[in-house]
Write a protein that holds these residues in place. Structure first.
Motif, PDB file in Angstrom:
ATOM      1  N   GLU A 190       0.810  -1.220   0.000  1.00 57.79           N
ATOM      2  CA  GLU A 190       0.000   0.000   0.000  1.00 57.79           C
ATOM      3  C   GLU A 190       0.841   1.266   0.000  1.00 57.79           C
ATOM      4  O   GLU A 190       0.520   2.232  -0.685  1.00 57.79           O
ATOM      5  N   VAL A 191       1.925   1.286   0.758  1.00 54.55           N
ATOM      6  CA  VAL A 191       2.731   2.502   0.866  1.00 54.55           C
ATOM      7  C   VAL A 191       3.723   2.616  -0.292  1.00 54.55           C
ATOM      8  O   VAL A 191       3.814   3.659  -0.940  1.00 54.55           O
ATOM      9  N   LEU A 192       4.469   1.549  -0.564  1.00 58.65           N
ATOM     10  CA  LEU A 192       5.486   1.617  -1.613  1.00 58.65           C
ATOM     11  C   LEU A 192       4.980   1.146  -2.975  1.00 58.65           C
ATOM     12  O   LEU A 192       5.689   1.275  -3.974  1.00 58.65           O
ATOM     13  N   GLU A 231       3.727  13.553   0.184  1.00 57.52           N
ATOM     14  CA  GLU A 231       2.267  13.681   0.187  1.00 57.52           C
ATOM     15  C   GLU A 231       1.594  12.317   0.354  1.00 57.52           C
ATOM     16  O   GLU A 231       0.604  12.192   1.068  1.00 57.52           O
ATOM     17  N   ARG A 232       2.131  11.288  -0.293  1.00 53.77           N
ATOM     18  CA  ARG A 232       1.575   9.937  -0.171  1.00 53.77           C
ATOM     19  C   ARG A 232       1.711   9.419   1.267  1.00 53.77           C
ATOM     20  O   ARG A 232       0.767   8.872   1.838  1.00 53.77           O
ATOM     21  N   GLU A 253       9.591  14.305  -7.189  1.00 59.16           N
ATOM     22  CA  GLU A 253       9.032  12.989  -6.883  1.00 59.16           C
ATOM     23  C   GLU A 253       9.043  12.749  -5.372  1.00 59.16           C
ATOM     24  O   GLU A 253       8.111  12.150  -4.831  1.00 59.16           O
ATOM     25  N   LEU A 254      10.064  13.243  -4.683  1.00 58.61           N
ATOM     26  CA  LEU A 254      10.085  13.125  -3.219  1.00 58.61           C
ATOM     27  C   LEU A 254       8.907  13.869  -2.601  1.00 58.61           C
ATOM     28  O   LEU A 254       8.327  13.406  -1.619  1.00 58.61           O
ATOM     29  N   VAL A 255       8.571  15.017  -3.144  1.00 59.96           N
ATOM     30  CA  VAL A 255       7.411  15.768  -2.650  1.00 59.96           C
ATOM     31  C   VAL A 255       6.153  14.915  -2.820  1.00 59.96           C
ATOM     32  O   VAL A 255       5.312  14.842  -1.916  1.00 59.96           O
TER      33      VAL A 255
END
Length: 165
Positions: free
Chosen positions: A26-28, A89-90, A83-85
């Motif tokens: 779910e996270v990655l 956010e995720r 992409e880190l931003v």
């Protein structure tokens, strides 16, 4: 000397397979593809990189600590600071605690932990770091050239065995 082509996978000892599988899928965004009962394998569709999650019978239920010998943290690559931003956010949307994005000489870092406290980092390299890696992949770079580049970027005080000017 023999060489290796890269990192193929890593396997983590976890306390709860279901909880860890949920986190990594779910996270990655990994896909759980194999279930051996005592362990699972999750795969990244884009890179083919796999993560093994293993529950060892009789293992301690103590959370991970980078202060003990073994793994300090696992660093994963992001394409850019933007992409880190998006990752930040995720993580926030999923309720995963994380550090602020840290900007350093070699890149940008976002740190967080999995359900067992295993330290994870997403790193987006700066262009200077990308160029060095491209040089290394493109052929033989003499050690002294590599050390001189590191000294130029970070300062000679950080370079191993530096008699670099």
């Amino acid at each position: 000397m023999p060489t290796f082509a890269g990192v193929n996978h890593f396997a983590l000892s976890v306390t709860d397979l279901d909880r860890s599988t949920r986190f990594y899928t779910e996270v990655l965004g990994l896909v759980a593809v194999l279930d051996f009962g005592y362990g699972r394998v999750c795969l990244d569709r884009r890179s083919g990189f796999s993560v093994g999650l293993v529950h060892h019978p009789g293992s301690t239920l103590e959370p991970f600590s980078e202060l003990n010998p073994g793994l300090d943290h696992l660093g994963l690559t992001a394409e850019s600071r933007d992409e880190l931003v998006s990752w930040q956010e995720r993580l926030e949307a999923l309720g995963v605690p994380h550090s602020p994005i840290q900007d350093t000489e070699l890149g940008h870092h976002l740190n967080f932990r999995d359900p067992d406290g295993i330290a994870l980092e997403l790193q987006a390299p700066r262009e200077v770091y990308r160029q060095i890696v491209a040089q290394l992949r493109g052929g033989q770079v003499p050690d002294e050239v590599l050390l001189a580049q590191a000294a130029q970027i970070l300062g000679a005080q950080l370079v191993v065995g530096a008699d670099v000017g």
